[in-house]
Motif scaffolding. Sequence first.
Motif, short mmCIF file in Angstrom:
data_model
loop_
_atom_site.label_atom_id
_atom_site.label_comp_id
_atom_site.label_asym_id
_atom_site.label_seq_id
_atom_site.Cartn_x
_atom_site.Cartn_y
_atom_site.Cartn_z
N ALA A 65 50.13 32.36 47.21
CA ALA A 65 49.09 33.39 47.16
C ALA A 65 49.59 34.50 46.24
N VAL A 66 48.86 34.72 45.15
CA VAL A 66 49.29 35.70 44.16
C VAL A 66 48.21 36.77 44.03
N ASP A 67 48.63 38.02 44.11
CA ASP A 67 47.67 39.11 43.96
C ASP A 67 47.28 39.26 42.49
N ILE A 68 46.00 39.05 42.21
CA ILE A 68 45.53 39.18 40.82
C ILE A 68 44.41 40.22 40.75
N SER A 69 44.47 41.20 41.67
CA SER A 69 43.41 42.21 41.75
C SER A 69 43.13 42.87 40.41
N HIS A 70 44.18 43.15 39.65
CA HIS A 70 43.99 43.89 38.40
C HIS A 70 44.00 42.99 37.19
N ARG A 71 44.12 41.68 37.42
CA ARG A 71 44.03 40.77 36.28
C ARG A 71 42.58 40.58 35.87
#
Lengths: 183, 127
Positions: free
Chosen positions: A101-107
């Motif tokens: 699980a990788v946080d990509i909120s700002h990608r």
Amino acid sequence: MVEAITVKRRGALDHRLETINGVSLQPAKPARRVSLRAEPDGLAPLSKALGLDLPTKPKTSALADGRSALWLGPDEWLVIDESEDAEPLKDLAEVTVLHSAVDISHRNVAIIVSGSKAADVINAGCPQDLGLQAFPVGACSRTVLGKIEIVLLRTAPDTFRVECWRSFADYAFSYLSDAARGV
Amino acid sequence: MLLIHCPYCQEERPELEFRNGGEAHIARSRDIAAESDEAFEAFFFIRTNPKGLVYERWRHIHGCGRFFNAVRDSVTDKFLRVYKAGEPKPADVMKNLPEHSAWENIPPADQNVETPARDRVSTDGEA
Ligand SMILES: [Zn+2]
């Protein structure tokens, strides 16, 4: 003497908003996003942690309490949560079965395209069949828009969410507004 | 635009979402260091490149992201079969083909066709 410094995060599409030929283009609210990868044995515990049933059928999504999970591939989902205090990554941290699980909120940033001709506008750069039968409400897919890759989610018969990478946001917005001029 | 059936998405999707991944069913040696130069060359560089049926890897790169295999006719560009990665090479693709196919990898000499003229005489007024 120390001067106070305030830092303000600016969105890639701040202040961009257009309505052309009845189609409105607006940047979506900031959201938490997680790129989730897991094998079938992780489905149940991950679904439980997220509070929704991870979809296993291609091109479908699940929505519960403002949190959506989009099927992107047989072992890949995009989780989007727009609620203020949402922490999907924290929820997933409790799961012990193997997953990524990788946080990509700002990608990513998202553009909400709505209006009776919304599908036509997206079809200007996206070759998928966006008729309601082939792409019903809740349908989602990674696909292309012009020269870039997007994730498309239909949230209502005449509303789509177009997710793209932040650095492509300007291109995507301009592409869609150009397309809206032509419908 | 071609529509390609993705065995993972289970539907036909526009070809813009796909990327070709070269010839399929090329097995890498389990002990690559023990390979002779000739065997390695064959593995690494030599491809069959037939006119007719080709077995290829494809990737639904702007979709589900998965690699899969496809049987395609390199003459007509028609996709005859798609199957998931890891599944065996389908043996029955040659059956069930439409009758007048140019796909059957018959050497040109064995086909009852005349060799096309290489030089075309240009005619006036033709673009
Ligand atoms: Zn696919």
